[in-house]
Design a protein around this motif. Structure first.
Motif, PDB file in Angstrom:
ATOM      1  N   SER A  55      25.701  14.198  80.143  1.00 42.52           N
ATOM      2  CA  SER A  55      25.161  14.410  81.013  1.00 42.52           C
ATOM      3  C   SER A  55      24.129  15.418  80.529  1.00 42.52           C
ATOM      4  O   SER A  55      22.857  15.382  80.627  1.00 42.52           O
ATOM      5  CB  SER A  55      25.644  15.173  82.718  1.00 42.52           C
ATOM      6  N   PHE A  56      24.923  15.974  79.268  1.00 45.36           N
ATOM      7  CA  PHE A  56      24.051  16.616  78.603  1.00 45.36           C
ATOM      8  C   PHE A  56      22.745  15.977  77.440  1.00 45.36           C
ATOM      9  O   PHE A  56      21.754  15.903  77.439  1.00 45.36           O
ATOM     10  CB  PHE A  56      24.646  17.850  77.844  1.00 45.36           C
ATOM     11  N   LEU A  57      23.270  14.970  76.880  1.00 46.04           N
ATOM     12  CA  LEU A  57      22.570  14.016  76.559  1.00 46.04           C
ATOM     13  C   LEU A  57      21.447  12.954  76.881  1.00 46.04           C
ATOM     14  O   LEU A  57      20.449  12.959  76.298  1.00 46.04           O
ATOM     15  CB  LEU A  57      23.358  12.649  75.364  1.00 46.04           C
ATOM     16  N   THR A  58      21.631  12.713  78.059  1.00 43.24           N
ATOM     17  CA  THR A  58      20.591  12.527  79.341  1.00 43.24           C
ATOM     18  C   THR A  58      20.002  12.993  79.435  1.00 43.24           C
ATOM     19  O   THR A  58      18.428  13.237  79.075  1.00 43.24           O
ATOM     20  CB  THR A  58      21.031  12.221  80.546  1.00 43.24           C
ATOM     21  N   PHE A 104      26.003  15.002  87.522  1.00 38.19           N
ATOM     22  CA  PHE A 104      26.935  14.956  87.942  1.00 38.19           C
ATOM     23  C   PHE A 104      27.058  14.329  88.874  1.00 38.19           C
ATOM     24  O   PHE A 104      28.944  14.321  89.798  1.00 38.19           O
ATOM     25  CB  PHE A 104      26.853  16.552  87.986  1.00 38.19           C
ATOM     26  N   ILE A 105      26.200  14.604  89.959  1.00 36.17           N
ATOM     27  CA  ILE A 105      26.551  13.551  91.276  1.00 36.17           C
ATOM     28  C   ILE A 105      26.594  11.734  90.991  1.00 36.17           C
ATOM     29  O   ILE A 105      25.660  11.082  90.596  1.00 36.17           O
ATOM     30  CB  ILE A 105      25.377  13.732  92.105  1.00 36.17           C
ATOM     31  N   SER A 157      22.026  10.107  89.805  1.00 32.62           N
ATOM     32  CA  SER A 157      20.816   9.704  89.018  1.00 32.62           C
ATOM     33  C   SER A 157      19.334   8.986  89.268  1.00 32.62           C
ATOM     34  O   SER A 157      18.419   8.898  88.394  1.00 32.62           O
ATOM     35  CB  SER A 157      21.371   8.703  87.777  1.00 32.62           C
ATOM     36  N   ILE A 158      19.597   8.311  90.075  1.00 35.39           N
ATOM     37  CA  ILE A 158      18.031   7.751  90.974  1.00 35.39           C
ATOM     38  C   ILE A 158      17.691   9.083  91.555  1.00 35.39           C
ATOM     39  O   ILE A 158      15.616   9.029  90.779  1.00 35.39           O
ATOM     40  CB  ILE A 158      19.195   6.506  92.556  1.00 35.39           C
ATOM     41  N   ALA A 193      11.370   4.265  80.922  1.00 33.45           N
ATOM     42  CA  ALA A 193      11.612   5.375  80.555  1.00 33.45           C
ATOM     43  C   ALA A 193      12.983   6.051  80.344  1.00 33.45           C
ATOM     44  O   ALA A 193      14.235   6.121  79.936  1.00 33.45           O
ATOM     45  CB  ALA A 193      11.206   5.839  79.141  1.00 33.45           C
ATOM     46  N   VAL A 194      12.989   6.760  81.496  1.00 31.61           N
ATOM     47  CA  VAL A 194      13.813   7.643  81.971  1.00 31.61           C
ATOM     48  C   VAL A 194      15.229   6.607  82.824  1.00 31.61           C
ATOM     49  O   VAL A 194      16.306   6.646  82.330  1.00 31.61           O
ATOM     50  CB  VAL A 194      13.617   8.665  83.148  1.00 31.61           C
TER      51      VAL A 194
END
Length: 355
Positions: free
Chosen positions: A206-209, A237-238, A243-244, A270-271
């Motif tokens: 999550s931190f890397l993302t 984390f969900i 992520s969406i 990109a994301v």
């Protein structure tokens, strides 16, 4: 035959009462339980940081454990306070600058209305703009005003740090008093290892993302990239939908900021690419199949815990469900339920393994 049917009905009624009572307990005490769960997560982070700091040596000199604990706790809470302050400031800045984007928003909505055939979208938005601004200011104020809960969480974390060594000793003595203590200890160890692996991997990915998304948004020119990066970190984390949703936030803001649909698509690509790369390639390689949860069960668990505890429940839904699978696998009456909840029907930790 009649007695057998009555016994089955009694078992069904018993489990219905247990489930209803558990749900009622979780909902009634949700404020306390959510705060305690957050405190437990912070305690875990402090513990991991303490383990890292304790390895630091200057020659033969090594910091005492109590000083390492104080340093780790202060560092974690300082980081949390700084993040909350930055997020609150960003929300207030967003609320103040939102009227400046009204022209861009109107242009984007006119274009969207022409594409979809829906008229007067820009006029409808204008009537909601002031209310939306008020909501953002209120939310920012609630973040800044959460000092009371912050102090309560700090107290819980301090007591968890003070009790952790004694608690382990007391648990071990309790388990020694029962014949099933060995199996209970194995179950506890399996849950602890699973939680440790899951949280370590999830924090890292999550931190890397969030970090990669920050630089991507910075390059594209999206304002408040730190805010969107933190939201991406948190929502990752969900499971499934996190992520969406996290990707949509900066994408929609890019549309608001520039009023150009291609900016929205650029941010989504990109994301979204970062989310796919980390979530579908790196995360499975690090985590493997340790969770052993059915994708449908993940979605249902997300819905259930989201209903009970909101965002906190969504974040905790996966480790809670994985823990239940391990626990259910230890008992004959609940092992079929563990098999149904698992991904492939295989229970790797249970009575079968011991035999």
């Amino acid at each position: 035959m009649q007695n057998s049917n009555e016994l089955k009905l009694a078992n069904v009624a018993y489990w219905m009462i247990v489930v209803a009572g558990t749900v009622a307990f979780l909902m009634y005490f949700q404020n306390f339980l959510k705060v305690f769960c957050i405190s437990f997560l912070i305690w875990y982070i402090v513990k991991k940081l303490r383990d890292l700091v304790s390895k630091i040596k200057v020659g033969k000199f090594k910091l005492p454990k109590w000083l390492v604990t104080v340093i780790s706790t202060a560092a974690v809470f300082l980081a949390i306070y700084s993040i909350a302050k930055i997020i609150s400031t960003n929300f207030q800045s967003l609320a103040q600058n939102l009227p400046q984007y009204s022209e861009n928003i109107s242009m984007a909505l006119v274009s969207l209305g022409n594409l979809t055939g829906i008229k007067d979208l820009d006029q409808s938005f204008t009537s909601l703009l002031s209310e939306y601004k008020t909501s953002i200011v209120t939310y920012a104020g609630s973040i800044a005003g959460g000092v009371g809960q912050f102090i309560i969480i700090l107290i819980y974390v301090v007591f968890l740090l003070l009790e952790e060594t004694l608690f382990q000793e007391k648990i071990q003595k309790v388990l020694n008093t029962t014949a099933a203590g060995g199996n209970i200890y194995k179950t506890f160890s399996a849950v602890t290892n699973l939680f440790d692996d899951y949280l370590s991997v999830k924090i890292f990915t999550s931190f890397l993302t969030g970090l990669l998304s920050y630089f991507a948004l910075l390059i594209i020119g999206i304002e408040l990239p730190a805010l969107w990066a933190f939201i991406i970190f948190l929502f990752n984390f969900i499971p499934s939908i996190g992520s969406i949703v996290a990707t949509l936030f900066p994408a929609l803001f890019g549309l608001i900021q520039y009023g150009e649909p291609h900016v929205l698509l650029t941010v989504l690509i990109a994301v979204g690419a970062i989310q796919i790369l980390v979530g579908n390639v790196l995360d499975p390689r690090l985590m493997g199949s340790k969770l052993n949860i059915s994708p449908l069960v993940v979605l249902l668990s997300l819905t259930l815990w989201g209903f009970l505890w909101g965002v906190v429940g969504m974040i905790l839904s996966v480790p809670i469900t994985a823990t239940l699978i391990i626990i259910f696998g230890q008992f004959d009456n609940t092992r079929p339920l563990a098999i149904l909840l698992s991904k492939n029907g295989e229970i790797h930790f249970g009575k079968e393994k011991e035999d």
